[in-house]
Each structure stands twice: as structure tokens, then as C-alpha cells.
Design an enzyme around this catalytic site. Structure first.
Site, PDB file in Angstrom:
ATOM      1  N   ASP A 232       2.480  -7.346   2.062  1.00  0.00           N
ATOM      2  CA  ASP A 232       1.242  -7.842   2.666  1.00  0.00           C
ATOM      3  C   ASP A 232       0.382  -8.539   1.622  1.00  0.00           C
ATOM      4  O   ASP A 232      -0.017  -7.925   0.627  1.00  0.00           O
ATOM      5  CB  ASP A 232       0.471  -6.654   3.253  1.00  0.00           C
ATOM      6  CG  ASP A 232      -0.841  -7.069   3.892  1.00  0.00           C
ATOM      7  OD1 ASP A 232      -1.037  -8.292   4.119  1.00  0.00           O
ATOM      8  OD2 ASP A 232      -1.669  -6.189   4.156  1.00  0.00           O
TER       9      ASP A 232
ATOM     10  N   SER B  87      -6.800  -3.571   8.345  1.00  0.00           N
ATOM     11  CA  SER B  87      -7.400  -4.811   7.863  1.00  0.00           C
ATOM     12  C   SER B  87      -8.917  -4.596   7.678  1.00  0.00           C
ATOM     13  O   SER B  87      -9.326  -3.588   7.095  1.00  0.00           O
ATOM     14  CB  SER B  87      -7.087  -5.914   8.877  1.00  0.00           C
ATOM     15  OG  SER B  87      -7.183  -7.165   8.301  1.00  0.00           O
TER      16      SER B  87
ATOM     17  N   HIS C 176       1.449  -6.673   6.928  1.00  0.00           N
ATOM     18  CA  HIS C 176       0.067  -6.280   7.220  1.00  0.00           C
ATOM     19  C   HIS C 176       0.019  -5.088   8.189  1.00  0.00           C
ATOM     20  O   HIS C 176       0.469  -5.195   9.315  1.00  0.00           O
ATOM     21  CB  HIS C 176      -0.672  -7.477   7.800  1.00  0.00           C
ATOM     22  CG  HIS C 176      -2.160  -7.441   7.635  1.00  0.00           C
ATOM     23  ND1 HIS C 176      -2.793  -6.976   6.505  1.00  0.00           N
ATOM     24  CD2 HIS C 176      -3.155  -7.838   8.460  1.00  0.00           C
ATOM     25  CE1 HIS C 176      -4.094  -7.085   6.652  1.00  0.00           C
ATOM     26  NE2 HIS C 176      -4.344  -7.602   7.825  1.00  0.00           N
TER      27      HIS C 176
END
Ligand code: NAG
Ligand code: NAG
Ligand code: NAG
Length: 495
Positions: free
Chosen positions: A412, A162, A437
Site C-alpha cells: 500500500d 485510510s 490498501h
């Protein structure tokens, strides 16, 4: 626009915070907790303030004769959360005989430059940038190399997911002499104005829901108007409040509920993992499917639709059956503060979001930089500089760099802002068809789909190659140094 601001603020880090609750009792991995003294400002000379930056370190599997360092570039949250949720690094450390280090991002967790005053005003937060965080990581690695015998010749591989994945990639780009390669998992390095359309995130969320049946996104798309109509009708707000088991009945409008739902749909898409995961509120495997199993009829009347919606989202907030009521005023991210990301999103990390309600299932909402900026100013007394990150880190113009894996899960919603095609032989994109994710960074699981197993295998192979090349270069450099020494001796003798 407030809702959007809110949403952007919590967007990126949610998954890791949620996962935090999986280890409330005892940590899964064995590490030491340490602190290093850092300059608050690495780039100027007027401010000599320092603070203690936290990092976690494990030498359990490390071979002090050349074993590499696996270094997690911490993102927006308590570093122990990332440590516990990045099982991939722990899974592969033994085969690489690697040291494992997790560095905390300044202004999060225990790494507060000015203690409880760190968030007090814009002046105290002035060093709260990705550039300063990367400089912290470089200083930490230099310190490890100088203080732990054996590390000085170790290669370092950066890992991150991320925003942490963005940092890992940027670390390699800006400090190629410090890290020999980076695995940037689900890193939306292009989620910036002019690089990625603002509706991409919501379009992908909608596609994820459509995979569970067309009627699901249809029902959700219809629900916004249904909520609005009911909210305006007499007794409507009361009906919604009761049907949704809200802790605090809605008073003026249903805005808070809508924001909560919007956020939760995004969260479900990010956490659409193939196995049950015990989040703050535990969820079943493939949670979107479970939600959508309650939303099979898009033709319901308003009240029926609200009832169905409640059953659906119960999967998210009441899977265990222990929830007493639904608190839509609570951030979906749980007890931890999303303040920090809010500030970053208002300065460097401004990521445009919008929805049109046609190509996506959300209530239409425009991206408006001016009003976003005004909200930022109200809250933090700062305004975003949306062009800075792409200019400073290069966007996709990074072919002068090398040795970065950009992995993205097709499920994602952040993949829309990721690098999905390899940019060169050594800037490699890996797509995980069944991945949400940064699934690849999670510990291996018996229910892992083949695509993530294959991705991890490829990642291991590439890292192995980097390390081999780095060892070759190290030898080369040593030979070079010897030559230089030899040369100067020859010269001296000659003189
Ligand atoms: C901040 O920390 C200091 C020193 O630990 C303490 O004396 C003070 O009461 C704290 N202030 C607030 C507002 O928590
Ligand atoms: C949560 O689930 C349990 C068991 O199904 C139920 O009794 C309870 O009312 C639910 N809580 C809420 C807030 O809906
Ligand atoms: C990347 O390159 C393209 C094409 O040369 C250019 O239009 C764009 O502005 C560049 N982006 C950055 C951040 O330099």
C-alpha cells in the site's frame, strides 16, 4: 502544481468509492439507517445550529447482555460505501456478539450541516474538521448508551480504514473513556510535513510495479517524455488521442492525460488485491501484474510505447470490454464528488507529495506548500495549517495512549505515512506483506494471502484481550462505585 493538488484531493478515499459499484444492486449487509440531531459546532456556544447525522446500525448479532459495539469512524464519503466494504467487521461480529455501527462523517453522504449550502462558502464549511467529526462520534455513542438498554455497559471498539483509520486511532487517543480500543487500518497518520518525505508514496507505487518486472516502471518512466515529445510533434496530439481512444481529443497539451495516468498508477497500487474486484471498472486479481504484462519492453519508440501503454491501462478502465472511450477529464473516482476531501486537504489534512523520476517512475514534480496554499485559497478561501494535525493528535508521540492497532499493507503506497513499528505493548503495528490498501478490513476471500489471514487473526486476538480487560475494569469501576457509595453512607451515618 495543479496536478498534485488534484491528486492529493482524491488520493485517500478512492478505493472505497470504487468498490461502491460492487453493490449497486442490493446491499450485502443488513442494517437500519438512522439519523441523530447534532450540533454543528461542538466547541463554541454562539452557533446553535443543528443538523441530522446519518448512521447505520445492526443488532443482528448483538448480545444485549454485554455484547460490545463495533463502531466504524466514517471517512470521506457516503457511509454506506464504507459499510459495504468493511466486511471484516461483519465477519467477526457474530463471534463477538457485537452490535455494528457505521457513523457518517459530517459533510459527506447525507450528513450535510447546511443542506445544499454546506459547500457554498468557507463560513458554511467552518465546522468541517476532524475534531468536530470525532465529537459527533462521541455524542452518538453517548446517545446509543443512553437510549438502547444494554449498551450502557458495552465496550466500544473503533474501526476505520485510510482517513477513517486515522480517525479511529485519534478517537481512542482523544476519547479513551468512550472507546476501549481502535483498529486503524492503513492509516497514514504521519503523512504530514516534517514526518514523512514527500516522495514515499510514489516510491512505493514504483516498487509495486517493479515487482511485476523491472521493465514495467522503466517503460512508464520513459512514457512521460514520450508523451511530451509526441505532443509537441505535428499530428502528435491527434496520434495520442486516437491511440488512447480518448473521448475528447487533446487540444493544447497532454497534461490531462498525464494527470489521469499518474492518478491511475496510484489507484492500481492501492487496489492491488489478490482477487478480482468489481470496481467502477472491474479489475482482475493483482491488477498491476496485468497492466505490466503489456509493458515488457522499455525500449519501444514513442508511438509504440503509447500503444503499449494503452493496452496496459485498458486493464484499469476497460477490463469488461464495455468502455466506449477513455475520458481523462473524469475523476478516476467515478461519479461521486471529491470536493470534500479537497477542502480537508486544504485545511487540516495537507499531505505533501512529490516525485523525482529517478527513485520513482513518475514525472518529476516538487512539493511547494506556498503554491499549494495559493491554489487552496483560490478554490476555497482558506489556507492549510500543516502543523496542526501532528500537534493536536501527537504524530508518533502517542505513548500516553494505548489499545491501538496500526495495520499496514507493504504494497500500500499509504503505508509510507503509517506507523510501522509498535510504539508500546498496546500500540501495536501489524504489517501485511501481501496487503494493499486496508486489505485486512475487507471481507475474507478464498484468495486471501496468508499474511492477511494471519493479520486478521492477530487483530481478533488483540480485540478479544481489550474486551476482556475492559470487562475487568468495568467490574473494578463498579466495585469502586459501590465502595464510594458505601463510604458516603458510612460517612453520612457517622455524621
Ligand atoms: C436548496 O435546497 C432548497 C430547499 O430544499 C431548495 O429550495 C433550493 O432550490 C436548493 N437550491 C439549490 C441551488 O439547489
Ligand atoms: C474495450 O474493449 C473492447 C473489447 O476488447 C474493445 O472492443 C473496445 O474498443 C475497448 N474500448 C476502448 C475504449 O478501448
Ligand atoms: C514528538 O517528539 C519529538 C521528540 O521529542 C519532537 O521533536 C516532535 O516535535 C514531537 N512531535 C509532536 C507533534 O509533538
Amino acid at each position: 502544481m495543479n496536478m498534485m493538488l488534484c491528486w492529493v484531493q482524491v488520493g485517500l478515499f478512492f478505493i472505497l468509492l470504487k468498490d461502491a459499484s460492487t453493490f449497486t444492486d442490493s446491499p450485502k449487509y443488513d442494517y437500519e439507517i438512522k439519523y441523530i440531531t447534532m450540533k454543528v459546532d461542538h466547541f463554541g456556544f454562539a452557533n446553535d445550529d443543528t443538523f441530522e447525522l446519518r448512521y447505520l446500525i445492526s443488532k443482528e448479532h448483538w448480545d444485549e447482555n454485554g455484547g460490545p459495539v463495533f463502531f466504524y469512524t466514517g471517512n470521506e464519503g457516503d457511509i454506506t460505501l464504507f459499510c459495504e466494504n468493511t466486511g471484516f467487521m461483519w465477519d467477526i461480529a457474530p463471534q463477538f456478539k457485537a452490535m455494528v455501527v457505521f457513523a457518517e462523517h459530517r459533510f459527506y453522504g447525507k450528513s450535510m450541516p447546511y443542506g445544499n449550502l454546506s459547500y457554498s462558502d468557507a463560513a458554511h464549511m467552518d465546522s468541517f474538521t476532524s475534531e468536530q467529526a470525532l465529537a459527533d462520534y462521541a455524542v452518538l455513542i453517548a446517545y446509543l448508551k443512553s437510549s438502547i438498554p444494554g449498551v450502557s455497559h458495552s465496550s466500544v471498539i473503533a474501526f476505520g480504514g485510510s482517513y477513517g483509520g486515522m480517525l479511529a486511532a485519534w478517537f481512542r487517543i482523544k476519547y479513551p473513556h468512550v472507546v476501549q480500543g481502535a483498529l486503524a487500518a492503513s492509516a497514514p497518520v504521519l503523512q504530514f510535513e516534517h514526518y514523512t518525505p514527500c516522495d514515499v508514496f510514489n516510491t512505493i507505487v514504483t516498487k509495486d510495479f517493479a515487482l511485476a518486472g523491472d521493465s514495467c516502471p522503466k517503460a512508464i518512466r520513459r512514457s512521460w517524455d514520450a508523451i511530451t515529445r509526441l505532443a509537441k510533434s505535428s499530428g502528435g496530439l491527434q496520434y495520442i488521442s486516437q491511440a488512447m481512444h480518448l473521448c475528447k481529443p487533446l487540444k493544447k497539451d497532454a497534461g490531462a492525460l498525464k494527470s489521469w495516468l499518474t492518478e491511475v498508477y496510484g489507484n492500481l497500487a492501492m487496489a492491488n488485491y489478490p482477487y478480482p474486484a468489481s470496481f467502477l471498472s472491474p479489475m482482475p486479481a493483482w491488477p498491476i501484474k496485468a497492466v505490466c504484462s503489456k509493458l515488457t519492453d522499455p525500449g519501444l519508440h514513442d508511438k509504440q510505447l503509447i500503444d503499449a501503454l494503452f493496452k496496459g491501462i485498458s486493464v484499469y478502465f476497460n477490463y469488461t470490454g464495455a468502455a466506449e472511450c477513455l475520458d481523462v477529464s473524469q475523476a478516476t473516482t467515478g461519479a461521486l464528488s471529491d470536493e470534500g476531501w479537497g477542502y480537508q486537504a486544504c485545511t487540516e489534512m495537507t499531505m505533501p507529495f512529490c516525485a523525482d523520476g529517478v527513485n520513482d517512475m513518475f514525472e518529476p514534480s516538487e512539493w511547494n506548500l506556498q503554491s499549494y496554499s495559493d491554489d487552496c485559497y483560490k478554490k476555497w478561501h482558506v489556507r492549510p495549517r500543516p502543523d496542526w494535525v501532528p500537534l493536536y493528535y501527537g504524530g508518533y508521540n502517542i505513548t500516553a495512549s494505548s489499545n491501538i492497532i496500526f495495520s499496514n499493507g507493504k504494497l500500500d503506497p499509504w503505508s509510507g505515512g503509517g506507523i510501522l513499528k509498535s510504539l508500546s505493548d498496546t500500540l501495536v503495528a501489524i504489517i501485511i506483506d501481501e496487503g494493499a490498501h486496508h486489505l485486512d478490513l475487507r471481507a475474507s476471500n478464498k484468495d486471501d494471502p496468508p499474511s492477511v489471514i494471519a493479520a486478521r487473526k492477530q487483530e481478533v486476538e488483540i480485540i478479544r484481550r481489550w474486551l476482556g480487560e475492559a470487562a475487568g475494569w468495568e467490574q473494578h469501576a463498579q466495585d469502586g462505585r459501590r465502595l464510594v457509595v458505601h463510604d458516603s453512607q458510612v460517612k453520612r451515618e457517622h455524621l
